[in-house]
Design a protein around this motif. Sequence first.
Motif, PDB file in Angstrom:
ATOM      1  N   HIS A   6     -10.896 -10.600  29.594  1.00 28.80           N
ATOM      2  CA  HIS A   6      -9.969 -10.260  30.678  1.00 28.80           C
ATOM      3  C   HIS A   6     -10.685 -10.266  32.021  1.00 28.80           C
ATOM      4  O   HIS A   6     -11.916 -10.176  32.074  1.00 28.80           O
ATOM      5  CB  HIS A   6      -9.366  -8.865  30.441  1.00 28.80           C
ATOM      6  CG  HIS A   6      -8.747  -8.712  29.097  1.00 28.80           C
ATOM      7  ND1 HIS A   6      -9.027  -7.652  28.257  1.00 28.80           N
ATOM      8  CD2 HIS A   6      -7.866  -9.508  28.425  1.00 28.80           C
ATOM      9  CE1 HIS A   6      -8.336  -7.784  27.136  1.00 28.80           C
ATOM     10  NE2 HIS A   6      -7.626  -8.917  27.216  1.00 28.80           N
ATOM     11  N   ALA A   7      -9.906 -10.339  33.086  1.00 30.84           N
ATOM     12  CA  ALA A   7     -10.509 -10.356  34.424  1.00 30.84           C
ATOM     13  C   ALA A   7      -9.589  -9.696  35.445  1.00 30.84           C
ATOM     14  O   ALA A   7      -8.360  -9.777  35.341  1.00 30.84           O
ATOM     15  CB  ALA A   7     -10.800 -11.792  34.864  1.00 30.84           C
ATOM     16  N   ALA A  96      -4.709 -18.067  40.100  1.00 35.16           N
ATOM     17  CA  ALA A  96      -4.965 -17.107  39.014  1.00 35.16           C
ATOM     18  C   ALA A  96      -4.486 -17.659  37.668  1.00 35.16           C
ATOM     19  O   ALA A  96      -5.079 -17.388  36.621  1.00 35.16           O
ATOM     20  CB  ALA A  96      -4.270 -15.783  39.322  1.00 35.16           C
ATOM     21  N   TRP A  97      -3.398 -18.452  37.699  1.00 34.21           N
ATOM     22  CA  TRP A  97      -2.892 -19.026  36.440  1.00 34.21           C
ATOM     23  C   TRP A  97      -3.828 -20.101  35.884  1.00 34.21           C
ATOM     24  O   TRP A  97      -3.722 -20.470  34.722  1.00 34.21           O
ATOM     25  CB  TRP A  97      -1.489 -19.604  36.658  1.00 34.21           C
ATOM     26  CG  TRP A  97      -0.420 -18.570  36.446  1.00 34.21           C
ATOM     27  CD1 TRP A  97       0.201 -18.262  35.276  1.00 34.21           C
ATOM     28  CD2 TRP A  97       0.149 -17.708  37.433  1.00 34.21           C
ATOM     29  NE1 TRP A  97       1.126 -17.255  35.459  1.00 34.21           N
ATOM     30  CE2 TRP A  97       1.118 -16.896  36.775  1.00 34.21           C
ATOM     31  CE3 TRP A  97      -0.063 -17.531  38.798  1.00 34.21           C
ATOM     32  CZ2 TRP A  97       1.869 -15.929  37.433  1.00 34.21           C
ATOM     33  CZ3 TRP A  97       0.688 -16.578  39.462  1.00 34.21           C
ATOM     34  CH2 TRP A  97       1.636 -15.781  38.800  1.00 34.21           C
ATOM     35  N   SER A  98      -4.755 -20.594  36.709  1.00 34.81           N
ATOM     36  CA  SER A  98      -5.693 -21.622  36.224  1.00 34.81           C
ATOM     37  C   SER A  98      -6.945 -21.022  35.583  1.00 34.81           C
ATOM     38  O   SER A  98      -7.808 -21.755  35.095  1.00 34.81           O
ATOM     39  CB  SER A  98      -6.098 -22.543  37.385  1.00 34.81           C
ATOM     40  OG  SER A  98      -6.939 -21.857  38.301  1.00 34.81           O
ATOM     41  N   TYR A 102      -9.578 -16.728  30.359  1.00 38.95           N
ATOM     42  CA  TYR A 102      -9.201 -15.334  30.086  1.00 38.95           C
ATOM     43  C   TYR A 102      -7.832 -15.257  29.424  1.00 38.95           C
ATOM     44  O   TYR A 102      -6.943 -16.063  29.699  1.00 38.95           O
ATOM     45  CB  TYR A 102      -9.167 -14.531  31.399  1.00 38.95           C
ATOM     46  CG  TYR A 102     -10.495 -14.542  32.120  1.00 38.95           C
ATOM     47  CD1 TYR A 102     -11.556 -13.759  31.676  1.00 38.95           C
ATOM     48  CD2 TYR A 102     -10.693 -15.352  33.237  1.00 38.95           C
ATOM     49  CE1 TYR A 102     -12.781 -13.770  32.328  1.00 38.95           C
ATOM     50  CE2 TYR A 102     -11.919 -15.368  33.901  1.00 38.95           C
ATOM     51  CZ  TYR A 102     -12.960 -14.578  33.432  1.00 38.95           C
ATOM     52  OH  TYR A 102     -14.164 -14.605  34.080  1.00 38.95           O
ATOM     53  N   GLU A 103      -7.672 -14.225  28.556  1.00 38.86           N
ATOM     54  CA  GLU A 103      -6.375 -14.000  27.903  1.00 38.86           C
ATOM     55  C   GLU A 103      -5.374 -13.380  28.872  1.00 38.86           C
ATOM     56  O   GLU A 103      -4.181 -13.691  28.833  1.00 38.86           O
ATOM     57  CB  GLU A 103      -6.556 -13.083  26.689  1.00 38.86           C
ATOM     58  CG  GLU A 103      -7.388 -13.710  25.582  1.00 38.86           C
ATOM     59  CD  GLU A 103      -7.638 -12.737  24.437  1.00 38.86           C
ATOM     60  OE1 GLU A 103      -6.911 -11.707  24.352  1.00 38.86           O
ATOM     61  OE2 GLU A 103      -8.554 -12.990  23.636  1.00 38.86           O
ATOM     62  N   PRO A 146      -2.915 -16.499  31.977  1.00 37.38           N
ATOM     63  CA  PRO A 146      -3.246 -17.820  32.540  1.00 37.38           C
ATOM     64  C   PRO A 146      -2.723 -18.946  31.652  1.00 37.38           C
ATOM     65  O   PRO A 146      -2.715 -18.845  30.422  1.00 37.38           O
ATOM     66  CB  PRO A 146      -4.777 -17.814  32.579  1.00 37.38           C
ATOM     67  CG  PRO A 146      -5.158 -16.371  32.619  1.00 37.38           C
ATOM     68  CD  PRO A 146      -4.134 -15.677  31.771  1.00 37.38           C
ATOM     69  N   SER A 147      -2.273 -20.014  32.309  1.00 39.57           N
ATOM     70  CA  SER A 147      -1.745 -21.168  31.587  1.00 39.57           C
ATOM     71  C   SER A 147      -1.707 -22.348  32.551  1.00 39.57           C
ATOM     72  O   SER A 147      -1.124 -22.246  33.635  1.00 39.57           O
ATOM     73  CB  SER A 147      -0.319 -20.862  31.079  1.00 39.57           C
ATOM     74  OG  SER A 147       0.399 -22.043  30.860  1.00 39.57           O
ATOM     75  N   MET A 148      -2.322 -23.440  32.160  1.00 42.93           N
ATOM     76  CA  MET A 148      -2.310 -24.630  33.018  1.00 42.93           C
ATOM     77  C   MET A 148      -0.894 -25.205  33.134  1.00 42.93           C
ATOM     78  O   MET A 148      -0.520 -25.761  34.160  1.00 42.93           O
ATOM     79  CB  MET A 148      -3.276 -25.691  32.502  1.00 42.93           C
ATOM     80  CG  MET A 148      -4.749 -25.368  32.733  1.00 42.93           C
ATOM     81  SD  MET A 148      -5.175 -24.896  34.440  1.00 42.93           S
ATOM     82  CE  MET A 148      -4.902 -26.437  35.302  1.00 42.93           C
TER      83      MET A 148
END
Length: 442
Positions: A6-7, A96-98, A102-103, A146-148
């Motif tokens: 996590h971040a 942040a989504w990229s 991190y989960e 996060p999700s590309m």
Amino acid sequence: GSHHRHAYAAMMYMGTPRDYEFYVAVRVMMRSLSRVGADADRVLIASSDVPLDWVRAMREEDGMRVVVVENLKNPYEGNLGGMNRRFKLTLNKLYAWSLVDYERVIMIDSDNIFLQNTDELFQCGQFCAVFINPCYFHTGLFVLQPSMDVFNGMLHDLEIGHDNSDGADQGFLVGCFPDLLDKPLFHPPENGTKLNGTYRLPLGYQMDASYYYLKLHWHVPCGPNSVITFPSAPWFKPWYWWSWPILPLGLSWHKQRWDDLGYAAEIPVVLMELLMYTAIIALTRLARPQMTKLCYNRRPEKQGVLVQWLIKLAGIVAMVAAYTIPFFVIPCTVHPIMGWSMYLFGVLAFSTAVINAFLLPPLAVLTAWLGIVGMLFVMAFPWYHDGIARILVVVAYAFCSAPFLWASIVRVMDSLQTMLERDLHFPRLGDPAPETEFSKLY
């Protein structure tokens, strides 16, 4: 590489007059996460023009992972008027989504103060945010997965000019998650599992500083009192030295800065100002510049009246300058005690010069100075029952001070008029100055 699943992420971009302030703010906030024992990486999404020495300090001294990005073009830039132009690059938050290493990521603005550990937020779903405003969620802190795919979808929305109510990140994200208000409130599962879906976060995760000023203590019953945010007027962010004691929470922020970072960048500037003000007082006492050296031709009566008014105007302008110049030359992120001390000392130094230059009564010139000192004590008094009582006492103090301030202005104007009427001080040009015992002293 990352050491955690996590971040906590913040962003930083350049191009506003307040870049340095936000650099300091990000550092203080990220260090406050260490103070509360956050078990996650701390990531900075930095635009490519952030100075290299700032990046090095945040990476090496603060332990952040710095991700350098190119600024996302804001297609809504034309909707941002005046002061809001500083939000032009806030769409960089979408990066942040990229962060797919991190989960879960908690995206945070730099004007937050963490009061306790908020790691339970990593159990929240794909998107979770707090409603400070009754209708729109606040993007000063939100949780995301996060999700590309999501990231690329948002970039596509930017290209086609998806609806955006404010031209910045909040309006864009509210458009992306329009039904969040109808979603359930987040409660972290006790077994530590992660939830799926979207959730509203309890208000305690983004406590608007405005709530504090009403009661002068925190009591947000729904959820833990974890994070303070300062979304109010831009010139009252907690890192400005003048924000305390006007808004009492500024001292909490500066206590964290004092403990974690210190004031190495500001102290040399403050010491230079201290020397300058001391020199002004010393030179004023030594020189004692006298108005006897001012001469003007009063033969045309109109010109004499004009010159008198110009000298009066110069006196008033000099007094106003004495009270304003010190305010603007103090480093704005210095500690409030240091900032107010330097301001009061600076006003005293400049006022001494004005008093001697225009032969003004000292007490009349310094009445406002004494009023400011009194006002600071009234505002900083720590035993008010609530914010309403504090405001009423401040208003009462201002009401009682006003006659003294008015009397001092009248006294200054009278003094300037008296000085101008002394022929001894203003011999006519071309006329021999009368030889008196007094004038022989000069």
